[in-house]
Each structure stands twice: as C-alpha cells, then as structure tokens.
Design a protein around this motif. Sequence first.
Motif, PDB file in Angstrom:
ATOM      1  N   ASN A 260     -18.688 -44.044 -13.032  1.00  0.00           N
ATOM      2  CA  ASN A 260     -17.424 -43.657 -12.415  1.00  0.00           C
ATOM      3  C   ASN A 260     -17.644 -42.461 -11.494  1.00  0.00           C
ATOM      4  OD1 ASN A 260     -14.845 -42.966 -11.744  1.00  0.00           O
ATOM      5  ND2 ASN A 260     -14.173 -42.508 -13.830  1.00  0.00           N
ATOM      6  N   ARG A 261     -17.342 -42.604 -10.204  1.00  0.00           N
ATOM      7  CA  ARG A 261     -17.581 -41.547  -9.234  1.00  0.00           C
ATOM      8  C   ARG A 261     -16.267 -40.870  -8.823  1.00  0.00           C
ATOM      9  NH1 ARG A 261     -22.621 -41.875  -7.553  1.00  0.00           N
ATOM     10  NH2 ARG A 261     -22.161 -40.444  -5.856  1.00  0.00           N
ATOM     11  N   ARG A 262     -15.309 -40.863  -9.749  1.00  0.00           N
ATOM     12  CA  ARG A 262     -13.983 -40.332  -9.433  1.00  0.00           C
ATOM     13  C   ARG A 262     -14.042 -38.859  -9.066  1.00  0.00           C
ATOM     14  NH1 ARG A 262      -9.419 -38.331 -12.149  1.00  0.00           N
ATOM     15  NH2 ARG A 262     -10.657 -37.963 -14.014  1.00  0.00           N
ATOM     16  N   ILE A 263     -14.850 -38.076  -9.763  1.00  0.00           N
ATOM     17  CA  ILE A 263     -14.971 -36.650  -9.498  1.00  0.00           C
ATOM     18  C   ILE A 263     -16.171 -36.427  -8.591  1.00  0.00           C
ATOM     19  CG2 ILE A 263     -15.151 -34.354 -10.503  1.00  0.00           C
ATOM     20  CD1 ILE A 263     -12.633 -35.900 -11.302  1.00  0.00           C
ATOM     21  N   GLU A 264     -15.944 -35.863  -7.446  1.00  0.00           N
ATOM     22  CA  GLU A 264     -17.002 -35.690  -6.461  1.00  0.00           C
ATOM     23  C   GLU A 264     -18.028 -34.653  -6.924  1.00  0.00           C
ATOM     24  OE1 GLU A 264     -17.048 -35.837  -1.665  1.00  0.00           O
ATOM     25  OE2 GLU A 264     -15.648 -34.443  -2.578  1.00  0.00           O
ATOM     26  N   LYS A 265     -19.294 -34.943  -6.691  1.00  0.00           N
ATOM     27  CA  LYS A 265     -20.370 -34.049  -7.094  1.00  0.00           C
ATOM     28  C   LYS A 265     -20.368 -32.785  -6.240  1.00  0.00           C
ATOM     29  CE  LYS A 265     -21.774 -36.880 -10.199  1.00  0.00           C
ATOM     30  NZ  LYS A 265     -21.498 -36.560 -11.598  1.00  0.00           N
ATOM     31  N   LYS A 266     -20.786 -31.685  -6.872  1.00  0.00           N
ATOM     32  CA  LYS A 266     -20.795 -30.396  -6.197  1.00  0.00           C
ATOM     33  C   LYS A 266     -21.691 -30.435  -4.957  1.00  0.00           C
ATOM     34  CE  LYS A 266     -21.297 -25.448  -7.169  1.00  0.00           C
ATOM     35  NZ  LYS A 266     -21.625 -24.445  -8.207  1.00  0.00           N
ATOM     36  N   GLU A 267     -22.826 -31.137  -5.055  1.00  0.00           N
ATOM     37  CA  GLU A 267     -23.743 -31.219  -3.909  1.00  0.00           C
ATOM     38  C   GLU A 267     -23.080 -31.901  -2.718  1.00  0.00           C
ATOM     39  OE1 GLU A 267     -26.045 -30.188  -7.356  1.00  0.00           O
ATOM     40  OE2 GLU A 267     -24.521 -31.728  -7.011  1.00  0.00           O
ATOM     41  N   ALA A 268     -22.275 -32.921  -2.991  1.00  0.00           N
ATOM     42  CA  ALA A 268     -21.550 -33.593  -1.909  1.00  0.00           C
ATOM     43  C   ALA A 268     -20.545 -32.652  -1.268  1.00  0.00           C
ATOM     44  CB  ALA A 268     -20.839 -34.840  -2.441  1.00  0.00           C
ATOM     45  N   ILE A 269     -19.921 -31.813  -2.083  1.00  0.00           N
ATOM     46  CA  ILE A 269     -18.950 -30.850  -1.566  1.00  0.00           C
ATOM     47  C   ILE A 269     -19.651 -29.801  -0.709  1.00  0.00           C
ATOM     48  CG2 ILE A 269     -17.319 -29.042  -2.239  1.00  0.00           C
ATOM     49  CD1 ILE A 269     -16.666 -30.788  -4.722  1.00  0.00           C
ATOM     50  N   ILE A 270     -20.845 -29.364  -1.128  1.00  0.00           N
ATOM     51  CA  ILE A 270     -21.598 -28.385  -0.336  1.00  0.00           C
ATOM     52  C   ILE A 270     -21.988 -28.980   1.015  1.00  0.00           C
ATOM     53  CG2 ILE A 270     -23.682 -26.949  -0.224  1.00  0.00           C
ATOM     54  CD1 ILE A 270     -23.566 -26.759  -3.283  1.00  0.00           C
ATOM     55  N   ILE A 271     -22.388 -30.251   1.026  1.00  0.00           N
ATOM     56  CA  ILE A 271     -22.689 -30.915   2.300  1.00  0.00           C
ATOM     57  C   ILE A 271     -21.477 -30.892   3.212  1.00  0.00           C
ATOM     58  CG2 ILE A 271     -23.076 -33.182   3.356  1.00  0.00           C
ATOM     59  CD1 ILE A 271     -25.158 -33.752   1.281  1.00  0.00           C
ATOM     60  N   LYS A 272     -20.301 -31.191   2.662  1.00  0.00           N
ATOM     61  CA  LYS A 272     -19.080 -31.166   3.472  1.00  0.00           C
ATOM     62  C   LYS A 272     -18.833 -29.778   4.054  1.00  0.00           C
ATOM     63  CE  LYS A 272     -16.369 -34.941   1.459  1.00  0.00           C
ATOM     64  NZ  LYS A 272     -15.110 -35.292   0.793  1.00  0.00           N
ATOM     65  N   ARG A 273     -19.127 -28.743   3.277  1.00  0.00           N
ATOM     66  CA  ARG A 273     -18.941 -27.376   3.762  1.00  0.00           C
ATOM     67  C   ARG A 273     -19.924 -27.072   4.896  1.00  0.00           C
ATOM     68  NH1 ARG A 273     -16.260 -23.540   0.608  1.00  0.00           N
ATOM     69  NH2 ARG A 273     -17.888 -21.979   0.941  1.00  0.00           N
ATOM     70  N   TRP A 274     -21.182 -27.516   4.748  1.00  0.00           N
ATOM     71  CA  TRP A 274     -22.134 -27.366   5.855  1.00  0.00           C
ATOM     72  C   TRP A 274     -21.633 -28.110   7.100  1.00  0.00           C
ATOM     73  CZ3 TRP A 274     -25.713 -23.996   6.755  1.00  0.00           C
ATOM     74  CH2 TRP A 274     -26.436 -23.405   5.715  1.00  0.00           C
ATOM     75  N   PHE A 275     -21.120 -29.308   6.898  1.00  0.00           N
ATOM     76  CA  PHE A 275     -20.639 -30.102   8.029  1.00  0.00           C
ATOM     77  C   PHE A 275     -19.466 -29.429   8.730  1.00  0.00           C
ATOM     78  CE2 PHE A 275     -22.229 -34.692   7.045  1.00  0.00           C
ATOM     79  CZ  PHE A 275     -23.532 -34.249   7.166  1.00  0.00           C
ATOM     80  N   ASP A 276     -18.594 -28.810   7.946  1.00  0.00           N
ATOM     81  CA  ASP A 276     -17.464 -28.106   8.538  1.00  0.00           C
ATOM     82  C   ASP A 276     -17.965 -26.961   9.435  1.00  0.00           C
ATOM     83  OD1 ASP A 276     -14.559 -27.597   8.682  1.00  0.00           O
ATOM     84  OD2 ASP A 276     -15.073 -25.728   7.678  1.00  0.00           O
TER      85      ASP A 276
END
Length: 414
Positions: A260-276
């Motif tokens: 179940n991938r309902r809760i996004e992984k912290k590493e994915a969130i960090i990538i999004k922050r880099w992308f921003d």
Amino acid sequence: MELNAEQLTERFSKSLNELECRDEYEQKQKIEEINRMLDEMDEEELEYILSDELFDEMYQMIEEKKLSFENAILLLKHIGYINVLKNLWLLCFVNSSLQERFETMIIEKNENKKEENEKLLIDLCECYLMLCNYLSNSLFSICIPCLFKVALLKEVNEETQKEVEIALYSISCAHIWNKAEKELYLDEIKEIIQYHQEHHNLTQLAYQSAWRFLINRFIDDRSLESLIIYELNFVREASRELEELAKWLEWRGEKEEKENRRIEKKEAIIIKRWFDSLDRYLVSCKLRNEEYSELIGSIVQVFKATKVNYGKICCWCIILSKRAAENRAVKVDDLLKSGAVDVFLEEIQQPTLNDKIVRELLAFFVAIERRLKGEDDDEMEEPKEKKLKRKVSEIMEEEGYEDCVTGLNYFAGK
C-alpha cells in the motif's frame, strides 16, 4: 478499515480531549501517540483534521491550563512539520488567537535574554514558521538569526542532527517574498552549505532545506546568482542529491511494488522539494553552467525511477526538463547529452500514457522547437540538429499528433 471524514475527526477530537484529564507526563505520552496518528494520515485526511476548530480548541486548553504550553509545543511543532512536509500550507493557524499569542511571546522572549527563555524562543520560532510561513519584518529579524544559531551546530550525532534538521526545515519555510537583509542570513547559510559539502554532517532534508531557503532569497535578489552557481555549486549539488534519492526510490519501488503506497515516502517528498527549488532556479537563472547536462541527466534518472509508482514526480521531471529547454543559459546540446530527448521520445510512443503526461512531453518538444528555430546555440553541431528534427518529426506523425506537427512544422525531415 479506513475511516470517513466524520469518523476521523471524531477520533482525533477524542484523543485531544483525553489530554485534559492527564498529568504533564501522561499528556506527553498521549501527544506522542497523536503525532504517530498524524504520521499515518494521507494529505486528504490531514486536511480534515487540521482545521480552525483544532487551533481554537488548543488555544482554550492552554488558556484554561488543561494543556501545558510545553506539551502544546510538542503537538504544534509536529503539526507544522507535517503541514510543510505534505505541502499542505493550510491557513487555519493564520489569524487565530494562537497565532497572536505566539507573536507576542516571540517578541517578549527575545527581549528577555534569560537563558531559560532561549529554548522556548527556538520552539516558538520553529512552530510559527512551519504553521505560518510569512513573517513580518520584525519577526523575521528575530526568528531567522535565532534558528541559525541552532542550524550552525556541527556535532555529528543523532540528537544534534535532528535539532539542526528542524531548525533548517523551519528556516526554509520563510516565504519567497519575505524581504531579507543579507546580514541576517548570508554568512550563516554559506557556512552551513560549505561545511556540509566537506564534512557531510546534515541529513538529506536539512541540506535541501538550506538550499531551499537560499534559492527563495534568490528570487528577490539576483545578486546571489554567481554565489549560488559558482561558489556553492548548486547545479552539481542538486544533481548529486537527486541521483542518490532516485537510487533509493528505485530500490524501494521494486521492494514495495505490491504494498500500500497511500502514505508518500519521505524521500519522494524531499525530491519534490528539490524540484520546487529547481523550478524557481531554472525560471530565473541567466548564467551558464557547464554541469547543466548532468543536472538534466539526474532529473531523467529520477523520471526512470518514479514513472511506475510516483506519477506526480514523473510529470514534474518532464516539466523541469521543459524549463531547462526554455532557458537560454542551458544549451540544447545539454539536453541531448543528458539523455532527456531520447528518453522522452521513447516515452511518448508508449500506448498507456495519460493525457497529462502526453501534454507535458509535447510541451517539452515545443520548447526545443523554439530553441532550434533559428536560435544561437552554436555548440550544437548541424548533423545533430537534423537528426533530432527528423526523429521527432517521425514520432509525431506516426503517433497521429497532427496538430502538434503543424505547430512543429520546422521539424520537416531533412
């Protein structure tokens, strides 16, 4: 069993009310339980919970001494952390009585320089920044220097690393339009970034947060561009961090393919922050950097690692590549060397793409079209240009994108 919004709100309110009949130690234990509950919620569930009523209720509990201020800080800091990490930016704290109380206390504790007030001032500043990212000039001049004192700690142990991470994470919440005098931050942020580059003392989130704060200042102060590119090597550092995160996500993606991938992984969130941060940088940067092909290559690497399990990040990879193609500081040859053109040409031929991905891929090629249409990219050899035009033209026509082919009429195969 998943709870609906009403059940979820009721469950959370019940947990909050249970704090009233406990002593301070028991309250702390219960708050740790509530914080774990928050960690297990997805974005939609958090939006139900983090409401005006929540902050009003907490304010009343503090005023009536049913909840100690120290324990309230533990809960509020975690709510702020989750709010930013999930990119919710809920406004329910703004203009609340709790916000007004925090502002007053920050000013009072800053004026009263007693040692026992220092830790409380740090907690107040961290909470305030994570819950209300725009600061008045007076609060900015208090909170930012206060938190940099923590962020500059260099001991490499788990406890210190966590303190530094939260301080930098909070600092990174300062709004891009917050006017900041360089003497408030520049020497400190340079020292933090350069020390990490040599000693690797920061967590991934802390390091990204340091860069996020600096890139946000760059939006309003173009004089920082040379420092960011040539002295602190933003392009090189972002490339390296994205490559490491991409490898982790690729491994986890295979391992958790059926979970179940309902809760996004912290590493994915960090990538999004880099992308921003990269999005803001690529829109604004004007100076040439020889490492742009490596940066775009790392974005392509993230694309490959995330296209199965992380659709939003996958789409962002294409958008950032388009941003690079639109920026004249980036050469078209950088896009070729990075592998972006070949990977995206192959991707657009896949039969199962959703409409949003197709639109972004086409926008990427339109951006290249505008660059090749009589532009001054003298680094790109003519045979490469002809090959690129011919390849894209064939793909567009084969896939039936007639409207796009009309718009990309320069791609007449030569």
